[in-house]
Design a protein around this motif. Structure first.
Motif, mmCIF file in Angstrom:
data_model
loop_
_atom_site.group_PDB
_atom_site.id
_atom_site.type_symbol
_atom_site.label_atom_id
_atom_site.label_comp_id
_atom_site.label_asym_id
_atom_site.label_seq_id
_atom_site.Cartn_x
_atom_site.Cartn_y
_atom_site.Cartn_z
ATOM 1 N N ASP A 1 -36.654 62.033 -10.679
ATOM 2 C CA ASP A 1 -37.774 62.390 -11.576
ATOM 3 C C ASP A 1 -38.077 61.182 -12.466
ATOM 4 O O ASP A 1 -37.343 60.888 -13.410
ATOM 5 C CB ASP A 1 -37.389 63.607 -12.424
ATOM 6 C CG ASP A 1 -38.557 64.116 -13.257
ATOM 7 O OD1 ASP A 1 -39.428 63.300 -13.629
ATOM 8 O OD2 ASP A 1 -38.588 65.328 -13.537
ATOM 9 N N ILE A 2 -39.160 60.452 -12.142
ATOM 10 C CA ILE A 2 -39.487 59.218 -12.850
ATOM 11 C C ILE A 2 -39.757 59.463 -14.334
ATOM 12 O O ILE A 2 -39.321 58.688 -15.200
ATOM 13 C CB ILE A 2 -40.712 58.533 -12.206
ATOM 14 C CG1 ILE A 2 -40.381 58.142 -10.742
ATOM 15 C CG2 ILE A 2 -41.125 57.293 -12.999
ATOM 16 C CD1 ILE A 2 -39.269 57.144 -10.606
ATOM 17 N N ASP A 3 -40.464 60.552 -14.663
ATOM 18 C CA ASP A 3 -40.769 60.846 -16.067
ATOM 19 C C ASP A 3 -39.498 61.061 -16.870
ATOM 20 O O ASP A 3 -39.368 60.584 -18.012
ATOM 21 C CB ASP A 3 -41.660 62.094 -16.163
ATOM 22 C CG ASP A 3 -43.066 61.819 -15.625
ATOM 23 O OD1 ASP A 3 -43.479 60.636 -15.681
ATOM 24 O OD2 ASP A 3 -43.720 62.757 -15.155
ATOM 25 N N GLU A 4 -38.534 61.763 -16.245
ATOM 26 C CA GLU A 4 -37.269 62.003 -16.933
ATOM 27 C C GLU A 4 -36.511 60.698 -17.143
ATOM 28 O O GLU A 4 -35.902 60.475 -18.200
ATOM 29 C CB GLU A 4 -36.425 62.989 -16.123
ATOM 30 C CG GLU A 4 -35.139 63.421 -16.839
ATOM 31 C CD GLU A 4 -34.307 64.381 -16.015
ATOM 32 O OE1 GLU A 4 -33.118 64.557 -16.353
ATOM 33 O OE2 GLU A 4 -34.839 64.938 -15.036
ATOM 34 N N VAL A 5 -36.560 59.814 -16.146
ATOM 35 C CA VAL A 5 -35.898 58.511 -16.252
ATOM 36 C C VAL A 5 -36.516 57.704 -17.397
ATOM 37 O O VAL A 5 -35.808 57.080 -18.193
ATOM 38 C CB VAL A 5 -36.005 57.731 -14.928
ATOM 39 C CG1 VAL A 5 -35.533 56.297 -15.106
ATOM 40 C CG2 VAL A 5 -35.176 58.416 -13.846
ATOM 41 N N THR B 1 -38.058 58.811 -20.078
ATOM 42 C CA THR B 1 -37.651 59.421 -21.355
ATOM 43 C C THR B 1 -36.238 58.992 -21.716
ATOM 44 O O THR B 1 -35.943 58.645 -22.882
ATOM 45 C CB THR B 1 -37.726 60.960 -21.254
ATOM 46 O OG1 THR B 1 -39.064 61.329 -20.899
ATOM 47 C CG2 THR B 1 -37.346 61.611 -22.570
ATOM 48 N N ASN B 2 -35.343 59.009 -20.733
ATOM 49 C CA ASN B 2 -33.944 58.627 -20.990
ATOM 50 C C ASN B 2 -33.839 57.164 -21.400
ATOM 51 O O ASN B 2 -33.055 56.813 -22.295
ATOM 52 C CB ASN B 2 -33.098 58.876 -19.741
ATOM 53 C CG ASN B 2 -32.817 60.353 -19.516
ATOM 54 O OD1 ASN B 2 -32.882 61.138 -20.450
ATOM 55 N ND2 ASN B 2 -32.511 60.716 -18.275
ATOM 56 N N GLU C 1 -32.960 53.070 -25.560
ATOM 57 C CA GLU C 1 -33.440 51.897 -26.297
ATOM 58 C C GLU C 1 -33.468 52.163 -27.799
ATOM 59 O O GLU C 1 -33.122 51.297 -28.613
ATOM 60 C CB GLU C 1 -34.836 51.514 -25.798
ATOM 61 C CG GLU C 1 -34.809 50.836 -24.422
ATOM 62 C CD GLU C 1 -36.194 50.531 -23.883
ATOM 63 O OE1 GLU C 1 -37.173 51.120 -24.411
ATOM 64 O OE2 GLU C 1 -36.294 49.722 -22.939
ATOM 65 N N ALA C 2 -33.861 53.398 -28.184
ATOM 66 C CA ALA C 2 -33.877 53.772 -29.620
ATOM 67 C C ALA C 2 -32.462 53.765 -30.174
ATOM 68 O O ALA C 2 -32.211 53.291 -31.298
ATOM 69 C CB ALA C 2 -34.526 55.148 -29.783
ATOM 70 N N GLU C 3 -31.519 54.302 -29.406
ATOM 71 C CA GLU C 3 -30.120 54.323 -29.848
ATOM 72 C C GLU C 3 -29.583 52.903 -29.991
ATOM 73 O O GLU C 3 -28.822 52.600 -30.933
ATOM 74 C CB GLU C 3 -29.267 55.117 -28.858
ATOM 75 C CG GLU C 3 -29.524 56.616 -28.893
ATOM 76 C CD GLU C 3 -28.756 57.367 -27.812
ATOM 77 O OE1 GLU C 3 -28.084 56.698 -26.990
ATOM 78 O OE2 GLU C 3 -28.823 58.610 -27.794
#
Length: 517
Positions: free
Chosen positions: A486-490, A492-493, A498-500
């Motif tokens: 699932d590209i969209d899920e990838v 988001t992850n 990156e934020a973390e």
């Protein structure tokens, strides 16, 4: 009662008389020949004793009755006589004379069966003193083994013990062992796959010690079938003849010689036909065509090549296999020897026959496309055979396929589909049953220990699309499908990670500033 274990113990003790002195690929002939003589002698003695009681010692009537028995012996060819002569300085020659007498008195069944075995051989035994000591020990090893029919706990005991020892000698002999013996469970599998029937003629053109033929023969409870075979090696041919006799198959026809250049199955100048063929020919035999070229003159110093015209039986009109690989030469010989009405054939071959190109590729295409003889391709586990770790396959052919335009592919080589052994892998009874069931039902993906992807029924169109390459993974896909991503899920992850990372970097900067770094 004499048990199988009793016989095996004596045979292994006899091996100790030879170990370290003669190679096992040679001393097997002496031990198995002595077992054969001991068995004949004990049967002869018990039968004679029965007639002596029956005819109250009338030697003339006893002799007449004995002459009608399955085989004939005289007093100087019995084991008892040889044992009594064990200390004679000429014991090797005495044994040779006894064996020659047995042959002569039973020429219809045992002609030349001992011809390649020399108990007086200086090559094998060395000096007379050493030879006599070995032969004396051999005779003493067999002395107390009681092989009278009334004392055997099974009718098949002698034949089974004989095959057991051949198997052990084959294992010990390494690569040479594969030349005369096919592992028992592989032979059993092939026998069940070809499904012999009453009144069939069963044939093996590279029969070795005859194990494959006997396994096929035993598939017919009534025993109403006829065995035919051919073997080039004289010692192995003799083992085969003795093996047949010990299994009470007296009418087996076993020819000597090169099956390709000098086939024994000739009748009225044509190849005899057989309803059932089993075979395990030597893998990728080099110089298989040498028998054809032996009488062909060189032209301007150049050796001539094999041509279809050199074979009077027209077996190679479909193509000439490469000189270095004789696999398809044996396939074509046996297909030409297969009955046109209902012939069934199973042959064990290396995997290279499935995909090698050039001349072999053309032959493969002709067999499949033009004649539609190929019925199934079965991949076996690696390390099943003596002397080679390479995996093999079984090709099943039928002459009665009619309009069937499919080929069954079975992959029996996967994890859990065989038993891993220390030196050799083994096919278990459950493995045999599943392969045979799949073949008989001609079915797709029968579940095997919780797994699919065991078999696939391919159309001839599929095979044509693969350019007649029969490599099993092209048809039985053993690769697990991966889950769709699932590209969209990838995405988001990745953003979350990156934020973390930014938070962690900021925290690290604060620590560094605090430390004045």
């Amino acid at each position: 009662m004499t048990t199988k274990q009793d016989v095996e113990k004596v045979l292994w003790n006899a091996c100790d008389s030879f170990r370290g002195k003669i190679d096992s690929s040679r001393y097997k002939d002496y031990i198995l020949s002595m077992l054969f003589v001991k068995y004949l002698s004990d049967v002869y003695a018990e039968t004679k004793e029965k007639y002596q009681k029956q005819y109250a010692g009338d030697e003339r009537r006893v002799a007449r009755a004995m002459s009608r028995e399955r085989f004939v012996m005289d007093d100087k060819s019995t084991f008892e006589y040889l044992y009594n002569m064990r200390n004679d300085a000429e014991i090797g020659q005495i044994i040779n004379v006894a064996l020659a007498t047995i042959e002569k008195n039973n020429s219809a069944k045992l002609h030349e069966v001992f011809r390649a075995i020399d108990f007086n051989s200086t090559v094998d035994f060395g000096e007379p003193k050493e030879k006599n000591a070995i032969l004396k020990n051999l005779l003493e090893d067999f002395k107390d083994l009681d092989l009278r029919p009334s004392q055997l706990d099974s009718a098949d005991l002698i034949g089974d013990a004989y095959e057991y020892m051949i198997a052990n000698f084959a294992s010990d002999a390494g690569k040479k062992g594969g030349e005369f013996f096919t592992p028992s469970m592989v032979s059993e599998l092939l026998a069940r796959l070809v499904s012999p029937k009453e009144n069939d003629r069963i044939y093996d053109g590279t029969c070795g010690s005859g194990g494959l033929l006997l396994k096929a023969f035993k598939q017919i409870p009534s025993g109403k079938a006829r065995i035919y075979g051919q073997e080039q090696n004289m010692q192995t041919w003799a083992l085969c003849r003795m093996n047949m006799f010990l299994h009470n198959v007296d009418d087996a026809v076993i020819w000597k010689g090169d099956t390709l250049s000098n086939p024994g199955n000739i009748q009225d100048d044509k190849l005899m036909k057989f309803q059932c063929i089993v075979a395990n020919p030597p893998f990728s035999l080099d110089k298989w065509d040498s028998g054809f070229l032996a009488n062909v003159e060189e032209i301007k110093g150049k050796k001539q090549k094999m041509t279809a015209e050199l074979d009077p039986y027209k077996r190679f009109d479909w193509g000439i296999p490469p000189t270095s690989k004789g696999d398809y030469a044996f396939v074509m010989h046996m297909l030409h020897s297969l009955d046109d009405a209902n012939g069934r054939m199973g042959i064990i071959l290396p995997h290279g026959v499935l995909f090698r190109g050039a001349g072999e590729g053309k032959i493969r295409k002709t067999i499949i496309k033009q004649f539609n003889f190929l019925d199934a391709v079965i991949g076996l586990p690696s390390n099943l055979f003596y002397g080679t770790g390479i995996p093999a396959c079984i090709l099943m052919f039928r002459k009665d396929r009619g309009t069937n335009n499919r080929v069954l592919f079975i992959d029996a080589s996967g994890e859990g589909r065989y038993e891993k052994g220390k030196n050799q892998n083994l096919l278990r009874e459950c493995d045999l049953e599943h392969i045979v069931e799949t073949y008989k039902k001609y079915k797709e993906d029968i579940t095997y220990t919780g797994e699919d992807k065991f078999s696939h029924v391919a159309t001839l169109d599929e095979i044509d699309e693969n350019d007649y390459n029969l490599n099993i993974p092209r048809y039985v896909d053993t690769f697990e499908e991966e889950e769709l991503i699932d590209i969209d899920e990838v995405k988001t992850n990745i953003a979350k990670i990156e934020a973390e990372l930014k938070d962690v970097q900021a925290q690290m900067d604060a620590y560094m500033k605090e430390l004045g770094l």
